[in-house]
Design a protein around this motif. Structure first.
Motif, mmCIF file in Angstrom:
data_model
loop_
_atom_site.group_PDB
_atom_site.id
_atom_site.type_symbol
_atom_site.label_atom_id
_atom_site.label_comp_id
_atom_site.label_asym_id
_atom_site.label_seq_id
_atom_site.Cartn_x
_atom_site.Cartn_y
_atom_site.Cartn_z
ATOM 1 N N THR A 269 0.851 -1.211 0.045
ATOM 2 C CA THR A 269 0.061 -0.024 -0.086
ATOM 3 C C THR A 269 0.844 1.232 0.062
ATOM 4 O OG1 THR A 269 -0.175 0.152 2.251
ATOM 5 C CG2 THR A 269 -1.828 -1.130 1.456
ATOM 6 N N ASP A 270 0.374 2.340 -0.436
ATOM 7 C CA ASP A 270 1.015 3.645 -0.427
ATOM 8 C C ASP A 270 1.419 4.161 0.927
ATOM 9 O OD1 ASP A 270 1.376 4.841 -3.062
ATOM 10 O OD2 ASP A 270 -0.796 5.187 -3.131
ATOM 11 N N GLY A 271 2.761 4.534 0.989
ATOM 12 C CA GLY A 271 3.201 5.160 2.273
ATOM 13 C C GLY A 271 3.764 4.029 3.183
ATOM 14 N N MET A 272 3.791 2.716 2.890
ATOM 15 C CA MET A 272 4.346 1.773 3.704
ATOM 16 C C MET A 272 6.023 1.987 3.960
ATOM 17 S SD MET A 272 2.963 -1.767 2.143
ATOM 18 C CE MET A 272 3.407 -2.923 3.442
ATOM 19 N N THR A 273 6.432 1.351 4.926
ATOM 20 C CA THR A 273 7.825 1.121 5.145
ATOM 21 C C THR A 273 7.900 -0.164 5.417
ATOM 22 O OG1 THR A 273 7.966 3.577 5.998
ATOM 23 C CG2 THR A 273 9.601 2.039 6.576
ATOM 24 N N ILE A 274 8.840 -0.654 4.649
ATOM 25 C CA ILE A 274 9.140 -2.092 4.836
ATOM 26 C C ILE A 274 10.632 -2.454 5.251
ATOM 27 C CG2 ILE A 274 9.289 -4.323 3.822
ATOM 28 C CD1 ILE A 274 7.113 -3.444 1.766
ATOM 29 N N TYR A 275 10.616 -3.132 6.323
ATOM 30 C CA TYR A 275 12.076 -3.434 6.561
ATOM 31 C C TYR A 275 12.295 -4.906 6.270
ATOM 32 C CZ TYR A 275 16.123 -4.835 9.441
ATOM 33 O OH TYR A 275 17.530 -5.295 9.622
ATOM 34 N N CYS A 276 13.161 -5.298 5.574
ATOM 35 C CA CYS A 276 13.557 -6.783 5.501
ATOM 36 C C CYS A 276 15.117 -7.233 5.550
ATOM 37 C CB CYS A 276 12.969 -6.917 3.916
ATOM 38 S SG CYS A 276 12.957 -8.586 3.257
ATOM 39 N N LYS B 1 3.046 1.590 -6.007
ATOM 40 C CA LYS B 1 2.676 2.306 -4.700
ATOM 41 C C LYS B 1 4.140 2.997 -4.492
ATOM 42 C CE LYS B 1 -1.247 0.634 -4.367
ATOM 43 N NZ LYS B 1 -2.476 1.132 -4.766
ATOM 44 N N HIS B 2 4.067 4.260 -3.711
ATOM 45 C CA HIS B 2 5.067 4.925 -3.121
ATOM 46 C C HIS B 2 5.252 4.398 -1.764
ATOM 47 C CE1 HIS B 2 5.006 7.742 -6.533
ATOM 48 N NE2 HIS B 2 3.615 7.552 -6.446
ATOM 49 N N LEU B 3 6.538 3.881 -1.340
ATOM 50 C CA LEU B 3 6.972 3.481 -0.145
ATOM 51 C C LEU B 3 8.269 3.507 0.119
ATOM 52 C CD1 LEU B 3 8.215 0.267 -0.633
ATOM 53 C CD2 LEU B 3 5.515 -0.112 -0.914
ATOM 54 N N THR B 4 8.824 3.202 1.304
ATOM 55 C CA THR B 4 10.198 3.119 1.642
ATOM 56 C C THR B 4 10.626 1.631 1.947
ATOM 57 O OG1 THR B 4 10.297 5.299 2.533
ATOM 58 C CG2 THR B 4 11.932 3.845 3.232
ATOM 59 N N LEU B 5 11.831 1.175 1.425
ATOM 60 C CA LEU B 5 12.124 -0.175 1.810
ATOM 61 C C LEU B 5 13.573 -0.179 2.250
ATOM 62 C CD1 LEU B 5 12.405 -3.313 1.357
ATOM 63 C CD2 LEU B 5 13.202 -3.013 -0.775
ATOM 64 N N ILE B 6 13.394 -0.504 3.435
ATOM 65 C CA ILE B 6 14.793 -0.527 4.151
ATOM 66 C C ILE B 6 15.485 -1.886 4.209
ATOM 67 C CG2 ILE B 6 15.842 -0.192 6.377
ATOM 68 C CD1 ILE B 6 13.444 1.600 7.249
ATOM 69 N N SER B 7 16.455 -2.465 3.417
ATOM 70 C CA SER B 7 17.077 -3.560 3.265
ATOM 71 C C SER B 7 18.388 -3.853 4.344
ATOM 72 C CB SER B 7 17.397 -3.749 1.785
ATOM 73 O OG SER B 7 18.109 -5.165 1.576
ATOM 74 N N TYR B 8 18.448 -4.751 5.117
ATOM 75 C CA TYR B 8 19.758 -5.137 6.021
ATOM 76 C C TYR B 8 20.582 -5.724 4.905
ATOM 77 C CZ TYR B 8 22.974 -7.603 8.687
ATOM 78 O OH TYR B 8 24.039 -8.142 9.054
ATOM 79 N N GLN B 9 21.553 -5.223 4.586
ATOM 80 C CA GLN B 9 22.940 -5.979 3.983
ATOM 81 C C GLN B 9 22.553 -6.037 2.317
ATOM 82 O OE1 GLN B 9 25.199 -4.990 6.024
ATOM 83 N NE2 GLN B 9 26.180 -7.008 6.575
ATOM 84 N N TYR B 10 21.344 -6.452 1.908
ATOM 85 C CA TYR B 10 20.986 -6.972 0.761
ATOM 86 C C TYR B 10 20.568 -6.024 -0.199
ATOM 87 C CZ TYR B 10 21.437 -11.172 3.287
ATOM 88 O OH TYR B 10 21.806 -12.143 4.284
ATOM 89 N N PRO B 11 21.492 -5.590 -1.304
ATOM 90 C CA PRO B 11 20.960 -4.513 -2.303
ATOM 91 C C PRO B 11 20.019 -5.058 -3.343
ATOM 92 C CG PRO B 11 23.187 -5.538 -2.919
ATOM 93 C CD PRO B 11 22.692 -6.201 -1.604
ATOM 94 N N VAL B 12 19.157 -4.071 -3.857
ATOM 95 C CA VAL B 12 18.201 -4.427 -4.786
ATOM 96 C C VAL B 12 19.211 -4.442 -6.139
ATOM 97 C CG1 VAL B 12 16.452 -3.888 -6.121
ATOM 98 C CG2 VAL B 12 16.331 -3.408 -3.953
ATOM 99 N N PRO B 13 19.126 -5.586 -6.965
ATOM 100 C CA PRO B 13 20.285 -5.594 -8.241
ATOM 101 C C PRO B 13 19.798 -4.541 -9.179
ATOM 102 C CG PRO B 13 19.420 -7.929 -7.758
ATOM 103 C CD PRO B 13 18.697 -6.731 -6.779
#
Length: 146
Positions: A81-88, A107-119
Motif C-alpha cells: 500500500t501507499d506510504g508503507m515502510t518495509i524493513y527486510c 505504490k510509493h513506499l520506503t524499503l529498508i534492506s539490511y545488507q542486501y542490495p536490490v540488483p
C-alpha cells in the motif's frame, strides 16, 4: 539523525535501530522476516508502529512467548500500500522478488534492506553503522524509495 561526526561503535545489531529513526518514527513499519521479533520490538521503542511478518512458525511461537504479536504469513502475500515502510533482513533472492512486487504495485513506499542490495537499483541512502560484534564489523542499511 545521529551525529556522524563522532561515530559510536555499537555492540549489537539491535542497538543500530537508532540510526533508522528518520525512516521509522511515527510510521507503520512492516518487518518482513522478523524472526523472534527482537529487531521489531526495538523499532517500536523508537516510535514505529511495527507489524511483524514471519513464515517460520517456530520463530512466530518464540515471538508470541515474548508477548510480541506477529503474523504467520509469507510476506510475498502481504498487500503493498501507499506510504508503507518495509524493513527486510532476509536474502538477495527475497529482496529482488520483493522489489519486483513493489514496482508492479506502483505504490510509493520506503524499503529498508539490511545488507542486501536490490540488483541494478541505486539506493536513496546508505547507512553504515560500525559494530563491535563477534561476527560483524558493520551493519549496513540500504534505503530505497519509490
Amino acid at each position: 539523525m545521529p551525529d556522524f561526526t563522532e561515530l559510536e561503535i555499537e555492540t549489537t545489531p539491535i542497538a543500530s535501530v537508532r540510526y533508522l529513526i528518520p525512516y521509522i518514527t511515527n510510521r507503520r513499519v512492516y518487518d518482513f522476516g522478523c524472526g523472534d521479533g527482537s529487531f521489531a520490538r526495538e523499532m517500536k521503542r523508537y516510535g514505529a508502529d511495527v507489524i511483524g511478518i514471519e513464515k517460520d512458525i517456530t520463530l512466530v511461537k518464540q515471538a508470541r512467548r515474548k508477548r510480541f504479536q506477529i503474523y504467520w504469513k509469507d510476506f510475498m502475500d502481504v498487500s503493498i500500500t501507499d506510504g508503507m515502510t518495509i524493513y527486510c533482513a532476509t536474502n538477495n533472492e527475497v529482496i529482488e522478488a520483493l522489489w519486483k512486487k513493489i514496482i508492479e504495485s506502483k505504490k510509493h513506499l520506503t524499503l529498508i534492506s539490511y545488507q542486501y542490495p536490490v540488483p541494478g537499483v541505486k539506493p536513496n541512502d546508505i547507512i553504515i553503522v560500525p559494530l563491535h560484534h563477534v561476527w560483524l564489523d558493520e551493519f549496513v542499511f540500504l534505503i530505497y524509495k519509490t
